[in-house]
Write an enzyme that holds these catalytic residues in place. Structure first.
Site, PDB file in Angstrom:
ATOM      1  N   LYS A  71      29.564  44.784  41.965  1.00 35.91           N
ATOM      2  CA  LYS A  71      28.906  43.468  42.053  1.00 35.91           C
ATOM      3  C   LYS A  71      27.620  43.498  42.891  1.00 35.91           C
ATOM      4  O   LYS A  71      26.713  42.711  42.655  1.00 35.91           O
ATOM      5  CB  LYS A  71      29.864  42.432  42.632  1.00 35.91           C
ATOM      6  CG  LYS A  71      30.990  42.048  41.686  1.00 35.91           C
ATOM      7  CD  LYS A  71      31.825  40.923  42.266  1.00 35.91           C
ATOM      8  CE  LYS A  71      33.015  40.621  41.373  1.00 35.91           C
ATOM      9  NZ  LYS A  71      33.829  39.508  41.862  1.00 35.91           N
ATOM     10  N   ASN A  92      28.376  38.576  39.335  1.00 37.76           N
ATOM     11  CA  ASN A  92      29.519  38.908  38.474  1.00 37.76           C
ATOM     12  C   ASN A  92      29.228  38.637  37.005  1.00 37.76           C
ATOM     13  O   ASN A  92      30.055  38.928  36.149  1.00 37.76           O
ATOM     14  CB  ASN A  92      30.789  38.153  38.912  1.00 37.76           C
ATOM     15  CG  ASN A  92      30.823  36.729  38.407  1.00 37.76           C
ATOM     16  OD1 ASN A  92      29.772  36.123  38.169  1.00 37.76           O
ATOM     17  ND2 ASN A  92      32.010  36.187  38.235  1.00 37.76           N
ATOM     18  N   GLY A 131      39.121  35.696  55.744  1.00 41.48           N
ATOM     19  CA  GLY A 131      38.328  36.788  55.173  1.00 41.48           C
ATOM     20  C   GLY A 131      36.860  36.431  55.128  1.00 41.48           C
ATOM     21  O   GLY A 131      36.502  35.244  55.010  1.00 41.48           O
ATOM     22  N   GLY A 133      34.528  38.985  53.577  1.00 46.52           N
ATOM     23  CA  GLY A 133      33.925  40.073  52.808  1.00 46.52           C
ATOM     24  C   GLY A 133      33.258  39.544  51.547  1.00 46.52           C
ATOM     25  O   GLY A 133      32.865  38.373  51.468  1.00 46.52           O
ATOM     26  N   ALA A 135      34.453  38.825  48.527  1.00 48.21           N
ATOM     27  CA  ALA A 135      35.133  37.734  47.818  1.00 48.21           C
ATOM     28  C   ALA A 135      34.870  36.400  48.512  1.00 48.21           C
ATOM     29  O   ALA A 135      34.630  35.377  47.857  1.00 48.21           O
ATOM     30  CB  ALA A 135      36.629  38.007  47.750  1.00 48.21           C
ATOM     31  N   ARG A 156      39.230  39.142  60.563  1.00 45.39           N
ATOM     32  CA  ARG A 156      39.651  40.169  61.528  1.00 45.39           C
ATOM     33  C   ARG A 156      38.456  40.589  62.381  1.00 45.39           C
ATOM     34  O   ARG A 156      38.550  40.651  63.601  1.00 45.39           O
ATOM     35  CB  ARG A 156      40.210  41.359  60.725  1.00 45.39           C
ATOM     36  CG  ARG A 156      40.753  42.477  61.536  1.00 45.39           C
ATOM     37  CD  ARG A 156      41.443  43.473  60.631  1.00 45.39           C
ATOM     38  NE  ARG A 156      40.537  44.024  59.606  1.00 45.39           N
ATOM     39  CZ  ARG A 156      40.907  44.866  58.659  1.00 45.39           C
ATOM     40  NH1 ARG A 156      42.166  45.261  58.577  1.00 45.39           N
ATOM     41  NH2 ARG A 156      40.046  45.328  57.784  1.00 45.39           N
ATOM     42  N   ALA A 158      35.497  39.210  63.798  1.00 43.94           N
ATOM     43  CA  ALA A 158      35.006  37.843  64.002  1.00 43.94           C
ATOM     44  C   ALA A 158      33.501  37.733  63.737  1.00 43.94           C
ATOM     45  O   ALA A 158      33.028  36.729  63.186  1.00 43.94           O
ATOM     46  CB  ALA A 158      35.322  37.397  65.426  1.00 43.94           C
ATOM     47  N   LYS A 160      31.687  39.079  61.530  1.00 44.75           N
ATOM     48  CA  LYS A 160      31.358  38.916  60.099  1.00 44.75           C
ATOM     49  C   LYS A 160      31.572  37.467  59.660  1.00 44.75           C
ATOM     50  O   LYS A 160      30.817  36.936  58.831  1.00 44.75           O
ATOM     51  CB  LYS A 160      32.207  39.864  59.249  1.00 44.75           C
ATOM     52  CG  LYS A 160      31.574  41.250  59.124  1.00 44.75           C
ATOM     53  CD  LYS A 160      32.490  42.249  58.466  1.00 44.75           C
ATOM     54  CE  LYS A 160      32.776  41.980  57.009  1.00 44.75           C
ATOM     55  NZ  LYS A 160      33.686  43.016  56.440  1.00 44.75           N
TER      56      LYS A 160
END
Ligand code: ATR
Length: 275
Positions: A71, A92, A131, A133, A135, A156, A158, A160
């Protein structure tokens, strides 16, 4: 019989790709709307995306879906991208131009449509997304456009989450680590981590699921309820769902971009459940 030369060709590109449900989904869409088209699944080498994409353009393909892990490369390969793809930093859906590809990202619209199917209008909902990332980044803007009241992104790593929230440039968004998310109820909790893939879970707090109408939504899907859905049920979530509906809805948005036709997604979703 239709003339094979006149049939438009589409495909989904990924690696691996053999378990993709996209060919079945688009075949059902094409049957439902009587579109003359083919849709195949093509596995490109991990180091061969750009070359493969150019070959498919030369062969006359009209559009592509792109999935893991391409992607981001697809985003970089486009001549132009939509605003939502720009914000996601990922593509996508590719739409053919004379000289290359225009890129879009229908993942967020797919999620919003599926959440709306499950709980109605998203306006005013308090949303917690786990999350930060690839997605997660694709769905932030569409959730805000749907006027959710509050979007907390927990991750996890923080930093990001804070970075993703900052990119949204929106007062109603904040990003943080799991430990600082208050143990309070949310209307919708979305698992956008890759943890389910390994049968793992982010550190959940029971209080998040305690609203009488709480929906716990996993962007992953599998035959059995995911570990996230099971944990959410244990914590008392009123409703759980996996990402199969999102898969169908993002495909419907891509189909619309290519063919200019709106499909009915419910029968396709039910056909997939039975397949
Ligand atoms: P994707 O494209 O599937 O989103 P990604 O961009 O690699 O894949 O992002 C994976 C996400 O899942 C990240 O938010 C990651 O957290 P970190 O940013 O801290 O790595 C999260 N993730 C993966 N495994 C996890 C686990 N076991 N527990 C919690 N979060 C996890």
């Amino acid at each position: 019989m239709s003339d094979p030369v006149m049939v438009d060709h589409y495909a989904v590109l990924g690696n691996p790709i053999n378990h993709s449900k996209s060919p079945l989904i688009h075949r059902l869409f094409a049957e439902q709307t009587e579109q003359d088209m083919t849709y195949s699944a093509i596995c490109l080498p991990l180091d061969g995306f750009i070359v493969g994409l150019a070959e498919l353009h030369a062969q006359g393909f009209k559009g592509m879906n792109v999935t893991v892990p391409f992607k981001f490369e697809a985003f970089a390969a486009c001549e132009q991208v939509s605003e939502r793809a720009q914000l996601a930093g990922a593509v996508n859906t590719l739409i053919r131009t004379d000289t290359g590809w225009r890129g879009d990202n229908t993942d967020g619209a797919g999620l919003v449509n599926d959440l709306t199917r499950l709980v109605g209008d998203l306006a005013g909902k308090r949303v917690l997304m786990l999350g930060a990332g690839g997605a997660a980044s694709g769905v932030v803007k569409p959730l805000l456009d749907a006027k959710v009241d509050q979007l907390t992104i927990a991750n996890r790593t923080a930093a990001k989450a804070a970075d993703l929230a900052a990119r949204a440039q929106h007062l109603r968004v904040n990003g943080c680590g799991y430990d600082v998310v208050p143990n309070q109820p949310y209307d919708i909790i979305i698992n956008a981590t890759a943890a389910s893939l390994a049968g793992d879970l982010p550190p959940l707090k029971a209080g998040w699921f305690s609203d009488a109408h709480c929906l716990a939504y996993d962007m992953m899907y599998s035959k059995e309820p995911t570990v996230f859905m099971q944990a959410a049920q244990t914590f008392g979530a009123q409703q759980t769902a996996d990402g199969l509906g999102m898969l169908v809805e993002q495909a419907a948005e891509a189909f619309y971009l290519w063919r200019g036709v709106r499909v009915r997604t419910a029968p396709v979703y039910h056909a997939l459940l039975e397949s």
